[in-house]
Design a protein around this motif. Structure first.
Motif, PDB file in Angstrom:
ATOM      1  N   SER A 193       0.833  -1.207   0.000  1.00  0.00           N
ATOM      2  CA  SER A 193       0.000   0.000   0.000  1.00  0.00           C
ATOM      3  C   SER A 193       0.863   1.250   0.000  1.00  0.00           C
ATOM      4  CB  SER A 193      -0.935  -0.006   1.212  1.00  0.00           C
ATOM      5  OG  SER A 193      -1.883  -1.056   1.117  1.00  0.00           O
ATOM      6  N   LEU A 194       1.977   1.220   0.735  1.00  0.00           N
ATOM      7  CA  LEU A 194       2.910   2.348   0.714  1.00  0.00           C
ATOM      8  C   LEU A 194       3.425   2.600  -0.694  1.00  0.00           C
ATOM      9  CD1 LEU A 194       4.972   4.428   1.818  1.00  0.00           C
ATOM     10  CD2 LEU A 194       6.471   2.480   2.365  1.00  0.00           C
ATOM     11  N   THR A 195       3.869   1.550  -1.355  1.00  0.00           N
ATOM     12  CA  THR A 195       4.445   1.739  -2.686  1.00  0.00           C
ATOM     13  C   THR A 195       3.381   2.169  -3.696  1.00  0.00           C
ATOM     14  OG1 THR A 195       4.221  -0.651  -3.121  1.00  0.00           O
ATOM     15  CG2 THR A 195       6.336   0.127  -2.301  1.00  0.00           C
ATOM     16  N   PHE A 196       2.150   1.698  -3.542  1.00  0.00           N
ATOM     17  CA  PHE A 196       1.064   2.181  -4.397  1.00  0.00           C
ATOM     18  C   PHE A 196       0.899   3.689  -4.247  1.00  0.00           C
ATOM     19  CE2 PHE A 196      -0.644  -1.834  -5.823  1.00  0.00           C
ATOM     20  CZ  PHE A 196      -1.469  -1.485  -6.877  1.00  0.00           C
ATOM     21  N   ASP A 197       0.843   4.149  -3.002  1.00  0.00           N
ATOM     22  CA  ASP A 197       0.664   5.581  -2.762  1.00  0.00           C
ATOM     23  C   ASP A 197       1.833   6.385  -3.313  1.00  0.00           C
ATOM     24  OD1 ASP A 197      -1.808   5.412  -1.584  1.00  0.00           O
ATOM     25  OD2 ASP A 197      -1.050   5.321   0.467  1.00  0.00           O
ATOM     26  N   VAL A 198       3.043   5.877  -3.143  1.00  0.00           N
ATOM     27  CA  VAL A 198       4.227   6.603  -3.613  1.00  0.00           C
ATOM     28  C   VAL A 198       4.268   6.661  -5.142  1.00  0.00           C
ATOM     29  CG1 VAL A 198       6.750   6.495  -3.778  1.00  0.00           C
ATOM     30  CG2 VAL A 198       5.631   6.191  -1.566  1.00  0.00           C
ATOM     31  N   ILE A 199       4.041   5.534  -5.795  1.00  0.00           N
ATOM     32  CA  ILE A 199       4.178   5.489  -7.248  1.00  0.00           C
ATOM     33  C   ILE A 199       3.101   6.316  -7.938  1.00  0.00           C
ATOM     34  CG2 ILE A 199       4.153   3.980  -9.279  1.00  0.00           C
ATOM     35  CD1 ILE A 199       5.377   1.795  -7.500  1.00  0.00           C
ATOM     36  N   THR A 200       1.862   6.247  -7.454  1.00  0.00           N
ATOM     37  CA  THR A 200       0.814   7.037  -8.096  1.00  0.00           C
ATOM     38  C   THR A 200       1.034   8.530  -7.891  1.00  0.00           C
ATOM     39  OG1 THR A 200      -0.570   6.669  -6.126  1.00  0.00           O
ATOM     40  CG2 THR A 200      -0.955   5.260  -8.043  1.00  0.00           C
ATOM     41  N   ARG A 201       1.593   8.907  -6.761  1.00  0.00           N
ATOM     42  CA  ARG A 201       1.917  10.327  -6.571  1.00  0.00           C
ATOM     43  C   ARG A 201       3.095  10.731  -7.444  1.00  0.00           C
ATOM     44  NH1 ARG A 201       1.250  12.922  -0.703  1.00  0.00           N
ATOM     45  NH2 ARG A 201       1.256  14.700  -2.098  1.00  0.00           N
ATOM     46  N   ALA A 202       4.074   9.853  -7.573  1.00  0.00           N
ATOM     47  CA  ALA A 202       5.231  10.170  -8.409  1.00  0.00           C
ATOM     48  C   ALA A 202       4.856  10.230  -9.879  1.00  0.00           C
ATOM     49  CB  ALA A 202       6.327   9.136  -8.188  1.00  0.00           C
ATOM     50  N   ALA A 203       3.930   9.378 -10.303  1.00  0.00           N
ATOM     51  CA  ALA A 203       3.564   9.318 -11.712  1.00  0.00           C
ATOM     52  C   ALA A 203       2.570  10.397 -12.101  1.00  0.00           C
ATOM     53  CB  ALA A 203       2.989   7.943 -12.049  1.00  0.00           C
ATOM     54  N   LEU A 204       1.568  10.632 -11.238  1.00  0.00           N
ATOM     55  CA  LEU A 204       0.461  11.525 -11.614  1.00  0.00           C
ATOM     56  C   LEU A 204       0.100  12.553 -10.548  1.00  0.00           C
ATOM     57  CD1 LEU A 204      -1.911   8.834 -13.158  1.00  0.00           C
ATOM     58  CD2 LEU A 204      -0.784  10.672 -14.424  1.00  0.00           C
ATOM     59  N   ASP A 205       0.786  12.522  -9.423  1.00  0.00           N
ATOM     60  CA  ASP A 205       0.442  13.390  -8.296  1.00  0.00           C
ATOM     61  C   ASP A 205      -0.993  13.147  -7.841  1.00  0.00           C
ATOM     62  OD1 ASP A 205       1.008  15.195  -6.300  1.00  0.00           O
ATOM     63  OD2 ASP A 205       0.354  16.937  -7.470  1.00  0.00           O
ATOM     64  N   VAL A 206      -1.376  11.878  -7.828  1.00  0.00           N
ATOM     65  CA  VAL A 206      -2.688  11.471  -7.345  1.00  0.00           C
ATOM     66  C   VAL A 206      -2.507  10.766  -6.003  1.00  0.00           C
ATOM     67  CG1 VAL A 206      -4.676   9.987  -7.742  1.00  0.00           C
ATOM     68  CG2 VAL A 206      -3.650  11.242  -9.647  1.00  0.00           C
ATOM     69  N   ARG A 207      -3.240  11.196  -4.999  1.00  0.00           N
ATOM     70  CA  ARG A 207      -3.120  10.571  -3.687  1.00  0.00           C
ATOM     71  C   ARG A 207      -4.290   9.624  -3.475  1.00  0.00           C
ATOM     72  NH1 ARG A 207      -1.324  13.416   2.049  1.00  0.00           N
ATOM     73  NH2 ARG A 207      -0.503  11.472   2.940  1.00  0.00           N
ATOM     74  N   LEU A 208      -3.986   8.333  -3.398  1.00  0.00           N
ATOM     75  CA  LEU A 208      -5.018   7.307  -3.299  1.00  0.00           C
ATOM     76  C   LEU A 208      -5.404   6.956  -1.868  1.00  0.00           C
ATOM     77  CD1 LEU A 208      -3.799   4.790  -6.035  1.00  0.00           C
ATOM     78  CD2 LEU A 208      -5.581   6.525  -6.250  1.00  0.00           C
ATOM     79  N   HIS A 209      -4.520   7.241  -0.908  1.00  0.00           N
ATOM     80  CA  HIS A 209      -4.745   6.879   0.500  1.00  0.00           C
ATOM     81  C   HIS A 209      -4.922   5.370   0.658  1.00  0.00           C
ATOM     82  CE1 HIS A 209      -5.177  11.085   1.737  1.00  0.00           C
ATOM     83  NE2 HIS A 209      -5.936  11.270   0.660  1.00  0.00           N
ATOM     84  N   GLU A 210      -4.150   4.606  -0.086  1.00  0.00           N
ATOM     85  CA  GLU A 210      -4.232   3.147   0.023  1.00  0.00           C
ATOM     86  C   GLU A 210      -3.843   2.676   1.424  1.00  0.00           C
ATOM     87  OE1 GLU A 210      -5.250   0.831  -1.969  1.00  0.00           O
ATOM     88  OE2 GLU A 210      -5.629   1.964  -3.789  1.00  0.00           O
ATOM     89  N   GLN A 211      -2.929   3.383   2.058  1.00  0.00           N
ATOM     90  CA  GLN A 211      -2.451   2.946   3.373  1.00  0.00           C
ATOM     91  C   GLN A 211      -3.512   3.087   4.456  1.00  0.00           C
ATOM     92  OE1 GLN A 211       1.916   3.679   4.226  1.00  0.00           O
ATOM     93  NE2 GLN A 211       1.470   5.460   2.938  1.00  0.00           N
ATOM     94  N   THR A 212      -4.345   4.102   4.345  1.00  0.00           N
ATOM     95  CA  THR A 212      -5.322   4.356   5.404  1.00  0.00           C
ATOM     96  C   THR A 212      -6.734   3.937   5.028  1.00  0.00           C
ATOM     97  OG1 THR A 212      -5.523   6.632   4.567  1.00  0.00           O
ATOM     98  CG2 THR A 212      -3.991   6.246   6.387  1.00  0.00           C
ATOM     99  N   ARG A 213      -7.024   3.846   3.721  1.00  0.00           N
ATOM    100  CA  ARG A 213      -8.388   3.520   3.293  1.00  0.00           C
ATOM    101  C   ARG A 213      -8.451   2.256   2.438  1.00  0.00           C
ATOM    102  NH1 ARG A 213      -9.903   9.563   0.986  1.00  0.00           N
ATOM    103  NH2 ARG A 213      -9.355  10.739   2.875  1.00  0.00           N
ATOM    104  N   GLY A 214      -7.305   1.746   2.075  1.00  0.00           N
ATOM    105  CA  GLY A 214      -7.275   0.647   1.122  1.00  0.00           C
ATOM    106  C   GLY A 214      -7.379  -0.729   1.761  1.00  0.00           C
ATOM    107  N   PRO A 215      -7.256  -1.786   0.915  1.00  0.00           N
ATOM    108  CA  PRO A 215      -6.997  -1.650  -0.521  1.00  0.00           C
ATOM    109  C   PRO A 215      -8.186  -1.073  -1.283  1.00  0.00           C
ATOM    110  CG  PRO A 215      -7.365  -3.950   0.041  1.00  0.00           C
ATOM    111  CD  PRO A 215      -7.318  -3.195   1.333  1.00  0.00           C
ATOM    112  N   GLY A 216      -7.902  -0.056  -2.124  1.00  0.00           N
ATOM    113  CA  GLY A 216      -8.935   0.607  -2.874  1.00  0.00           C
ATOM    114  C   GLY A 216      -9.193  -0.058  -4.208  1.00  0.00           C
TER     115      GLY A 216
END
Length: 469
Positions: free
Chosen positions: A171-194
């Motif tokens: 979940s950490l790496t999902f949040d990091v990669i999506t922010r690095a790629a598109l600056d989108v914050r998914l909150h997978e760590q706190t709300r996921g798995p989304g």
């Protein structure tokens, strides 16, 4: 025959009772295939008693489980594959397996001119400067990860409940990669798995590596094709709006923005700088948008699980080797200070400080030497043969070529005191017996490969792994 067999061997596990008994009696029956080359290297004298040195290639016939395979156990053999990558392309098995994810449009599955075109567009995104620019964003997600780990710890120094680390790291790496790629914050760590993580994970599970009679029912299953279609729509609906937003903003701008920091921003800026008029036309080109979407999906897939595993193994080694962990903490105290709350602000304002932690970097390298996430795979071809010293060329035609990175990392004939966890081996000079093998970054240490397919930067270590450590 002596020289010809000195650095290679044929091995048929399904047809050799002794090999089957060895795996059954000495090792676990459910062993992962990646461990098999390591165990063969560690016990090579048992299998090849007439040999004078550890073998460099193993040809394995694993029919009907899988295709004929050649494992590269010698760094020199593995290096030949990547120096001649055009002659040993990505295998059809891998392309078939990854096709549901990005329809073979991403960097992980393309070849030749198409691969070189898109790789050049992302060069700037993997530069040290671009990586450093992303550190404040990455740090925010790592802080969330830290707080989650703290919540699992017991109170007043007591032990907390047992929990599984890998899902949290993913979940950490999902949040990091999506922010690095598109600056989108998914909150997978706190709300996921989304929805994105669930759809991507399920899509990967729909891949079929082998095309044979055993996999025919799965390949033809209407349920499987329905899941692929459903997952594709979910992923597209989540990622596409952000991609359109960034591409349209870039096209509408009079000049490429120097403030763009995401992977998509930097890649699209390359198109703007080359030909603004052409880029304007590409804005409404569905094929172009699909390729960009495929690259983003490829980045998420290629980075999330491998990096998560590295984080898990690094934390494992910090716990397992307390004396080495103490050196990591001492280095952090010296460079970043002892006030944990002030450390966050210091990294945010001076991210270059992470490059002043040589022992931490050596610790992670040593972790990856012993616990590499995955070894690359290539397809053998008639015009590519292994050049074995003192022997005739060894063929690769009709074989799957697997880089046995774990076996290489544990090989005592390559690494001094290979079984010991010694980050110091990456810090000593050439006069020390611990000094890694010649050209270790290219040959002896497969986790940090060089070559056309690798990022064009010496700073290949995932930054959030360093921050987490």
């Amino acid at each position: 025959e002596g020289p010809r067999r000195a650095n290679t061997a044929s091995f048929f596990p399904l047809g050799t009772p002794s090999a089957c008994c060895w795996l059954d009696e000495v090792k676990a029956r459910d062993i992962h295939w990646g461990f098999i080359p390591q165990f063969i290297v560690e016990d090579w004298k048992t299998f090849f008693p007439e040999g004078t040195e550890c073998i460099g290639l193993i040809y394995m016939d694993v029919w009907p489980v899988g295709p004929p395979t050649v494992y590269t156990l010698d760094p020199a053999m593995a290096t030949q594959v990547y120096r001649h990558h055009e002659k040993a392309p990505k295998p059809d098995n891998m392309l078939r397996y990854l096709h549901p994810l990005a329809q073979n449009l991403d960097l992980a599955t393309t070849h030749g001119a198409e691969w070189r075109l898109w790789r050049s567009k992302f060069n700037s995104a993997f530069s040290p400067k671009s990586t450093t620019d992303l550190i404040p964003t990455i740090l925010k997600e790592v802080i969330v990860f830290r707080d989650i780990l703290r919540s699992h710890a017991g109170k007043d120094g007591s032990w907390g409940s047992v929990f599984t680390l890998q899902p949290l790291a993913i979940s950490l790496t999902f949040d990091v990669i999506t922010r690095a790629a598109l600056d989108v914050r998914l909150h997978e760590q706190t709300r996921g798995p989304g929805p994105l993580q669930r759809a991507l994970s399920d899509q990967i599970s729909q891949g079929v590596f082998e095309s044979n009679i055993w996999t025919l029912p799965r390949r033809l299953s209407p349920i499987r094709w329905w899941k692929i279609k459903r997952n594709t729509k979910v992923i597209r609906d989540i990622l596409l709006p952000s991609i359109y937003s960034r591409l349209e903003s870039a096209v509408a701008a009079a000049e490429p923005s120097s403030k763009s920091k995401t992977i998509v921003d930097l890649a699209f800026r390359e198109f703007l700088q080359e030909d603004p008029a052409q880029t304007t036309q590409l804005k409404v080109d569905d094929a172009f948008i699909n390729i960009v979407l495929a690259q983003v999906k490829g980045f998420i897939f290629a980075g999330h699980e491998t990096t998560a595993l590295t984080i898990c193994w690094t934390l494992h080694c910090l716990a397992r080797y307390p004396s080495k962990a103490a050196k990591v903490r001492a280095e952090h105290d010296g460079v970043l200070g002892t006030d944990l709350e002030a450390v966050v602000a210091k990294i945010q304002t001076s991210p270059h400080l992470l490059n002043q932690l040589p022992y931490t970097l050596a610790f992670i390298k040593e972790t990856l030497r012993l616990f590499p996430a995955v070894g690359p795979v290539r397809a053998g071809k008639p015009d590519f043969n292994f050049d074995v010293p003192g022997a005739e060329p060894h063929p690769s035609k009709d074989f799957l070529i697997l880089d046995a990175a774990r076996a290489t990392g544990h090989a005592e004939h390559i690494w001094v005191r290979a079984k010991e966890f010694l980050p110091e081996r990456f810090l000593v000079g050439p006069d020390s017996p611990l000094y890694p093998p010649k050209n270790e970054v290219v040959e002896g240490h497969r986790c940090y490969q060089s070559g056309p397919s690798m990022p064009q930067t010496k700073e290949k270590m995932p930054v959030h792994v360093r921050i987490r450590s």
